[in-house]
Enzyme design. Structure first.
Site, PDB file in Angstrom:
ATOM      1  N   GLU A 103       0.834  -1.228   0.000  1.00 47.09           N
ATOM      2  CA  GLU A 103       0.000   0.000   0.000  1.00 47.09           C
ATOM      3  C   GLU A 103       0.858   1.263   0.000  1.00 47.09           C
ATOM      4  O   GLU A 103       0.538   2.250   0.651  1.00 47.09           O
ATOM      5  CB  GLU A 103      -0.957   0.011   1.208  1.00 47.09           C
ATOM      6  CG  GLU A 103      -2.055  -1.018   1.159  1.00 47.09           C
ATOM      7  CD  GLU A 103      -3.004  -0.852  -0.024  1.00 47.09           C
ATOM      8  OE1 GLU A 103      -3.070   0.242  -0.605  1.00 47.09           O
ATOM      9  OE2 GLU A 103      -3.658  -1.852  -0.380  1.00 47.09           O
ATOM     10  N   GLY A 104       1.946   1.228  -0.742  1.00 46.87           N
ATOM     11  CA  GLY A 104       2.873   2.370  -0.780  1.00 46.87           C
ATOM     12  C   GLY A 104       3.937   2.159   0.280  1.00 46.87           C
ATOM     13  O   GLY A 104       3.637   2.186   1.469  1.00 46.87           O
TER      14      GLY A 104
END
Lengths: 597, 597
Positions: A440-441
């Protein structure tokens, strides 16, 4: 069966600190009450303890397999996921009109944290479904909602998020999957996706993939990205047929094994049909809406892993005899339980400080969502909440995933050699949790998002608002007349000053055109602000804990205050240090050329 | 085949900084030369790359098994270990009279680090043999040396260390294994041992266990511990018979899998015969002699893991395209290699700073051994060296195992999702390395050893000597007229002052009878002194690197200077922070009672 979960820990965040029961006074949540919340949380605990926790070790031993194009999972996974679905948890935070329970997001987050602490990889399937359903509920058409959202909330369909590609992980502007409009208004997709979690299984009737792709002639970069619904099966009943979106490879990981992760091929052998969500070229915008929630969800999962490790190592430390007090030279005396050793207490306090600080932060963000929903519902302004959520999101993703991983390492250390063996759960939780700083990043991306976009990008508006909120808590502590609280408040005030000075220094660099130098400090800045935010979370907790001392749960509340003191004694000083280091303007990382490494 | 090993990295420590070639001027090492050293190190690299590195991933997938009382290992292990033995590495640092090569310990350490960086778990078997042989060579009788030492150095016999028991890991005073004298002068042993590495296998003709046990009527505690040689087989040739020391259980670990770890039973089914080493009740003393070397060995192994992860992630970062520069808004431009991103450079610099600082420290300690050996040989005083080694040992064990584990986590982060998969080596190395903060005395124990025994226990003599050595390096930097060096020297001087103030504050607490409070800060103190020592190691390196710039290896030397600057900019400030936090006299950990946790 007693597990690591103590309900009071979660109730404290929800009721003592966040006063979540007061949400029920608002028309959006008027059908609910504290009693309903408590009941739901108890059901979550029961299912988590009975269905999820007991199979976690077995699921970890099994690598999902790909056989004849189908993904084979461990047989113990489905019963756990089924129990979650049957209890209605997928729809818990969705409006009743779509078959949900309409619970506040904060209460759902408490349940999520309980499940995650018992078996983070297994809960991935319903969590992804909730995230995908959420996106469709906000951006999908009425027809898409009827066709996909309702069965997702019923748990008949599951969902996934398909963003990355082998050549485009952190850089989505480089995706190459193409979606071409067909005569019937649907799209034909062609390309490959990478790192896709839960992309195939037999636990649901259908799998609804949300896929980022480009349309022919779309602008280069992120402005040309569109979002498509791509179901595994098209149609229902007799007309049901397989869509050409298929798993072609699996990624075998160091942990998080129950969540199958794979390489997807779209339109490789036949027709892969997709349905455009909303407008063309707005795909990333839609996805970001969901990604913020997903990022806070990652932080919550990381904090839950930290919590599980902490509670397990605490229990172990209370029961394991070893050694004697430093001044006791009599080897014939019985051994102490290791919890009596100061250094073991230090390791337990650090875990408690990291994990309960991180949980508090993610619960705080979840309550902001509730306030946002209430404002939407009452047709009121949400700008302040939006800004606050925006600036807190990268912190709520990165801080728990950095420091609760460290907490898990301390849990191993408390158990010593035993902690390193697979007979105890702490090493598994540590391996699972190692994913959280990546997906997620990456946390590096979170740092850039925080400093570049959320702080410098809006010229300090977000930070100003955040500071005001922190000062409210400081003022409450100051007005308490409690010496400990006043002392902590003073420290936090000073820390806020360091943040301010440091932000100004970085802003000044950027103004002078030295953007790259400014941004090269984004990770230390993320730690600086993260520690300040978590110090705030501990003052929030301490403010309430002081009110609880003296009653029947005295030791619970005193433990909160001690842990706040521990965080301020050993972690808060790092804020000053990072501030000074950043303000020194060190150029080493920026100036080091590859040949010097 | 190109691997992660760059010989220049090791040669720099040995020659540029430590001037190891000058040892050959001393009569003890007069048969050697730099050319011999280089040749040996190149052989180590060749065997490590050809035999150890290629099988590391396969060994990790296999859990050693116990079948009919025999331990079954992965078949790829023996060829690697055989190559090590056949090249004579077991005897490399042993005197020629015992069949060794008589190499300096520092050169052996360079080889050891090269092997460890390629496959730490596999190298465990010969390393344990070397440690056990070392102990016998110092404390064994002539007969014991003839019977056991010589075949160990030949690699025909392997060795182990048997200290811990299930109820006594960190607290050896509580061991209960009994050794009873028999009429023939040998002993009969009975009991159980835990966490024993390499306790059984088929890679050698015999396995020589060095076992701590108590004799009947021995004093309680550590003063009643004796040391015994307990061979797997008694006698040779036709009279060879199995001794009753047997593996009865295996510990399955999160990493380090090729080194089998087990539960041993002694005298459970029959007679277990052992031979007393030296005098009764002096067992722990003898063992400690070896343990110091083993602890520095653990630090070296941890540093080598850090090095492997660093070099692997460096290579990856140079070849992996992703994203663009912060100010480049043109998505049609080609992607950059990720090594061009400042935050990736930060992660690589941090790894380089941790691992090369840690390697330098363990090489420095190894050279102290050489100086000790030379002094012994020349019948000169060794007291200063002994004291310096004593105070550096807990640091050399704990610091690399804490920070090079962190380096391995950064290596995973550089690779992103790929780093989390088992297709790349970085996650395996991270799992292997997680053992190092635990074994050979947990890092918590190292902190107590450092502060309690090595600093406060000898009233600061060790620290004074260490400070003098550090000041020598500072003076050299000051006299260099190089601005960078002078700046670093100034910082180190200030750090040394923080160490001094903090030590005095803790000493004062102890004098006032607050020993427990003083010792409750032992872990932060270990970090404080550890960072100071490694800052010293970086100034040592920078002093030499400045001399190397401008020649054909200019970028190598400039890289050293940049990394020193990075360590001083981002790590050295922690020294001040820990000092202040410790001196605040925080009592939280000490005062927190178990019910508050």
């Amino acid at each position: 069966m007693e597990t690591h979960i103590r309900l009071k820990d979660f109730q404290f965040f929800l009721y003592d600190v966040l006063k979540v029961e007061e949400l029920c006074k608002k028309s959006l949540y008027e059908n609910h009450s504290k009693e309903v919340f408590d009941e739901i949380i108890e059901v979550a605990k029961k299912i988590a303890e009975e269905k999820f926790e007991p199979v976690a070790a077995a699921l970890d031993t099994f690598d999902p397999q790909l056989k004849d194009g189908e993904v084979i999972l461990h047989p113990d996974l489905k019963p756990a996921v089924d129990a979650f679905v049957e209890a209605g948890f997928i729809g818990s935070a969705f409006p009743e009109e779509w078959g949900g329970m309409g619970l506040p997001y904060s209460v759902y987050t408490a349940c999520g944290a309980i499940f995650s602490s018992c078996n983070l990889p297994a809960i991935g399937y319903p969590f992804l479904t909730i995230a995908a359903a959420n996106l469709i509920s906000v951006h999908g058409s009425q027809e898409q909602k009827d066709t996909f959202l309702r069965p997702m909330i019923e748990g008949r369909y599951f969902g996934t998020m398909c963003l990355s590609e082998p050549q485009a992980g952190s850089s989505l502007s480089d995706i190459t999957t193409m979606a071409t409009l067909k005569d019937d208004g649907t799209y034909s997709l062609k390309g490959g996706k990478m790192w896709i979690s839960a992309a195939d299984h037999q636990m649901s009737e259908n799998i609804i993939h949300l896929v980022l792709a480009k349309t022919p002639g779309a602008p280069a970069g992120v402005k040309g990205i569109s979002l498509f619904i791509v179901p595994k099966f098209l149609g229902e009943g007799e007309s049901k047929k397989r869509n050409d979106i298929k798993v072609v490879g699996l990624n075998h990981k160091m942990g998080y094994r129950a969540t199958v992760n794979s390489v997807l091929a779209l339109g490789d052998e036949g027709e892969c049909t997709g349905f455009l969500v909303g407008e063309q070229h707005k795909g990333l915008l839609y996805m970001f809406h969901m990604m913020n929630e997903a990022r806070i969800g990652v932080g919550m999962g990381a904090a839950a892993c930290g919590y599980a490790g902490y509670r397990y190592s605490l229990k172990y430390a209370k029961e394991r005899p070893q050694g004697r007090a430093p001044q006791n030279k009599n080897p014939s005396d019985p051994q102490l339980m290791i919890i009596e050793h100061a250094d073991v207490k230090r390791m337990l306090l650090a875990q408690k400080a990291y994990t309960e600080g991180a949980l508090m932060l993610t619960f705080y963000c979840a309550r902001l969502y509730d306030l946002q929903q209430i404002a939407h519902h009452d047709k009121k302004e949400t700008k302040e909440i939006d800004i606050l959520l925006d600036i807190l999101t990268p912190v709520a993703k990165a801080w728990p995933s950095d420091y609760c991983l460290e907490a898990n390492s301390l849990a191993i250390q408390v158990l010593g050699g035993y902690g390193y063996t697979r007979d105890y759960p702490v090493e598994r939780i540590y391996r699972d949790n190692r994913l959280n700083p990546i997906h997620e990043g990456t946390n590096g991306i979170q740092g850039l998002d925080l400093l570049g976009r959320k702080v410098l990008g809006d010229r300090g508006k977000g930070l100003k608002l955040l500071s005001e909120k922190i000062i409210e808590t400081i003022k409450e502590a100051e007005s308490s007349k409690d010496k400990t609280l006043i002392g902590l408040a003073k420290e936090l005030k000073t820390s806020l000053q360091y943040v301010d000075e440091t932000t100004k220094a970085l802003g000044f660099l950027a103004l002078k055109g030295k953007v790259n130098l400014s941004l090269s400090h984004s990770t230390p800045y993320l730690h600086l602000l993260g520690h300040t935010v978590v110090a705030w979370m501990w003052l929030l907790q301490a403010n309430e804990a002081v009110k609880g001392t003296g009653n029947k749960e005295d030791s619970f509340y005193k433990g909160k205050i001690k842990t706040a003191q521990f965080f301020y004694a050993w972690e808060v000083p790092k804020i000053k240090m990072w501030g000074e280091a950043i303000r020194s303007g060190d150029k080493t990382a920026l100036e080091t050329t590859p040949d010097l490494l």
